[in-house]
Design a protein around this motif. Structure first.
Motif, short mmCIF file in Angstrom:
data_model
loop_
_atom_site.label_atom_id
_atom_site.label_comp_id
_atom_site.label_asym_id
_atom_site.label_seq_id
_atom_site.Cartn_x
_atom_site.Cartn_y
_atom_site.Cartn_z
N ASN A 153 -3.31 18.03 2.65
CA ASN A 153 -3.30 19.25 3.42
C ASN A 153 -2.80 20.30 2.85
O ASN A 153 -1.57 20.44 2.51
N HIS A 167 0.87 -1.23 -0.10
CA HIS A 167 0.03 0.10 0.01
C HIS A 167 0.82 1.34 0.06
O HIS A 167 0.56 2.06 -0.63
N GLY A 187 -2.89 7.80 7.53
CA GLY A 187 -3.44 7.64 9.06
C GLY A 187 -2.65 6.52 9.54
O GLY A 187 -3.04 6.29 10.71
N ASP A 222 -7.02 12.96 13.36
CA ASP A 222 -8.25 12.15 13.36
C ASP A 222 -8.39 12.45 14.79
O ASP A 222 -9.81 12.46 15.18
N HIS A 274 1.31 4.63 -2.55
CA HIS A 274 1.18 6.04 -2.29
C HIS A 274 2.57 6.74 -2.65
O HIS A 274 2.48 7.71 -3.14
N GLY A 276 -2.66 10.37 2.55
CA GLY A 276 -3.95 11.21 3.00
C GLY A 276 -3.46 12.70 3.75
O GLY A 276 -4.15 13.68 3.15
N GLY A 305 -1.56 11.35 10.55
CA GLY A 305 -3.13 11.40 10.08
C GLY A 305 -3.87 10.91 11.37
O GLY A 305 -5.02 11.51 11.57
N GLY A 313 -8.94 14.68 9.53
CA GLY A 313 -7.91 15.63 8.87
C GLY A 313 -8.52 16.85 8.12
O GLY A 313 -8.26 18.00 8.31
N THR A 354 -5.17 10.48 -0.95
CA THR A 354 -5.93 9.57 -0.15
C THR A 354 -5.97 8.18 -0.66
O THR A 354 -5.75 8.02 -1.94
N ASP A 355 -6.58 7.10 -0.11
CA ASP A 355 -6.56 5.78 -0.56
C ASP A 355 -7.29 5.86 -2.14
O ASP A 355 -8.30 6.20 -2.05
O1 KG4 Z 1 -3.61 7.55 2.95
P1 KG4 Z 1 -5.00 7.51 3.45
O2 KG4 Z 1 -6.16 7.83 2.84
O3 KG4 Z 1 -5.09 6.35 4.26
C1 KG4 Z 1 -3.94 5.58 5.19
O4 KG4 Z 1 -3.44 4.92 4.14
O5 KG4 Z 1 -4.09 5.81 6.31
O6 KG4 Z 1 -4.77 8.98 4.74
C2 KG4 Z 1 -5.94 8.85 5.48
C3 KG4 Z 1 -5.52 10.04 6.42
C4 KG4 Z 1 -6.48 10.38 7.75
O7 KG4 Z 1 -5.86 10.29 8.88
C5 KG4 Z 1 -7.03 11.61 7.30
O8 KG4 Z 1 -7.55 12.32 8.27
C6 KG4 Z 1 -5.96 12.36 6.67
O9 KG4 Z 1 -5.19 11.24 5.93
N1 KG4 Z 1 -6.25 13.35 5.82
C7 KG4 Z 1 -5.78 14.62 6.17
C8 KG4 Z 1 -6.40 15.42 4.98
N2 KG4 Z 1 -7.14 14.43 4.31
C9 KG4 Z 1 -6.80 13.45 4.90
N3 KG4 Z 1 -5.18 15.24 7.28
C10 KG4 Z 1 -4.87 16.70 6.99
N4 KG4 Z 1 -5.21 17.45 6.20
C11 KG4 Z 1 -5.97 16.78 4.97
N5 KG4 Z 1 -6.61 17.67 4.22
#
Ligand code: KG4
Ligand code: ZN
Length: 337
Positions: free
Chosen positions: A272, A111, A137, A167, A115, A268, A163, A180, A299-300
């Motif tokens: 930001n 995974h 995350g 959360d 990314h 994810g 992340g 996030g 994001t995923d």
């Molecule tokens: O990569 P992802 O979709 O899933 C994982 O592999 O974990 O990352 C998800 C994480 C979550 O913790 C979410 O709150 C964070 O990315 N996230 C953000 C934003 N968009 C998603 N954190 C800060 N600012 C954002 N705009």
């Protein structure tokens, strides 16, 4: 070569079709946000069950959108880890079975490699080598990337992922789920002068991260104040400033010590805006260039899995007739291409 990519490591069901000559043909995502919202976080068993419900129709619709018949699929790439075991098993078992049925090659994708390589899906793509900041995350890490599968971890979080800290802050402030984007939105109305939160592990050398102290500091601050809307925005703002600043300080160090002229940010938290803005400034100071995927590929998603899988399948790597998943899986253990 045309590859179907499948992502089910957490709470997003993703599918995509990547074509060697034409690039990304289609990608679809089904987010389980509404399912988990009531619980304030991902419930693993519910996630796995929902992937079972959603995945096959999603695969069907993405093939349709890509105007691709099963016999035109040469490879199936699925996320094999890291992630939630039950959720991973859904994508791996369906992906491996489809590949067997269609007589296509199968490959289990890491995974985080997905990314890491996701900026390659964009027109402005980095060439190797580069420095990568992976922020999601589940992970926070800085990696030296010499090529596909040639990763050296320079630093990573010793406790919470950034992340996860976003959360938890959102939950604490009652800002909703996922955290996030909610923290980032609240922070816009926050006053940056009101609170100053610590930048963990920036006062000593090294490239590791820690976010549990910042999380505790945030919780204490919230407990000591009446949480009206302005105060919640002020706390969100102070938290985001501290989290982003911490990441930027470590990237600054890593760029200096490695001498890299390309910096990739993905995962994810890479969506930001404040982080991107600050990293742009940092890259300029180092005479370096910043690369990142479009927000939906931060994001995923299935597209990054199709792409990473295609690279490995093209190089001749194949998963045998059996399949397995790896809820914990070191990025550094991947074979180089
Ligand atoms: O990569 P992802 O979709 O899933 C994982 O592999 O974990 O990352 C998800 C994480 C979550 O913790 C979410 O709150 C964070 O990315 N996230 C953000 C934003 N968009 C998603 N954190 C800060 N600012 C954002 N705009
Ligand atoms: Zn992810």
């Amino acid at each position: 070569m045309r590859v179907l990519g499948i992502e089910t490591s957490c709470d997003d069901t993703g599918a995509a079709v990547y074509d060697e000559g034409r690039g990304l043909l289609a990608h679809r995502l089904f987010s389980q946000i509404d399912l988990h919202r009531a619980f304030g976080g991902v419930v693993p068993e519910l996630a796995a069950r929902d992937h079972i419900r959603r995945l096959l129709p999603l695969v069907r619709s993405v093939l349709e959108e890509a105007a691709t018949a099963p016999r035109e699929i040469d490879g199936v790439a699925y996320t094999a880890g890291p992630g939630l075991a039950g959720a991973l098993l859904v994508g791996a078992s369906l992906g491996r079975s489809l590949a067997w049925t269609w007589r296509a090659g199968a490959i289990g994708v890491h995974h985080m490699e997905g990314h890491l390589l996701s900026p390659m899906l964009e027109a402005e793509r980095p060439s190797f080598p580069f420095l990568a900041l992976l922020v999601s995350g589940g992970h926070t890490l800085l990696a030296d990337v010499a090529g596909v599968g040639r990763y050296r971890i320079l630093g990573e979080s010793v406790d919470d992922a950034v992340g996860e800290a976003f959360d938890k802050t959102a939950k604490l402030l009652g800002l909703g789920y996922p955290g996030g984007p909610a923290v980032a939105a609240a922070a816009v109305r926050g006053r940056p002068q009101r609170f100053r939160f610590p930048r963990p592990m920036t006062d000593r050398p090294g490239l590791d991260f820690s976010f549990s102290g910042l999380k505790t500091f945030t919780r204490r601050t919230a407990e000591q104040h009446r949480l009206d809307e302005q105060t919640r925005a002020d706390i969100a703002c102070a938290f985001q400033e501290a989290a982003v600043d911490t990441l930027v300080i470590k990237c600054d160090r890593a760029l200096s010590s490695s001498g890299h002229r390309r910096l990739v940010v993905a995962g994810g938290v890479g969506a930001n805006r404040l982080l991107r803005q600050r990293l742009h400034g940092l890259a300029a100071e180092h005479d370096a260039r910043l690369f990142y995927p479009r927000p939906e590929f931060c994001t995923d998603n299935g597209a990054m899995i199709a792409y990473a899988g295609w690279l490995r399948l093209r190089a001749g790597q194949r998963q045998g007739p059996e399949f397995d998943v790896f809820p914990r899986w070191r990025l550094e253990s991947l074979p180089p291409l």
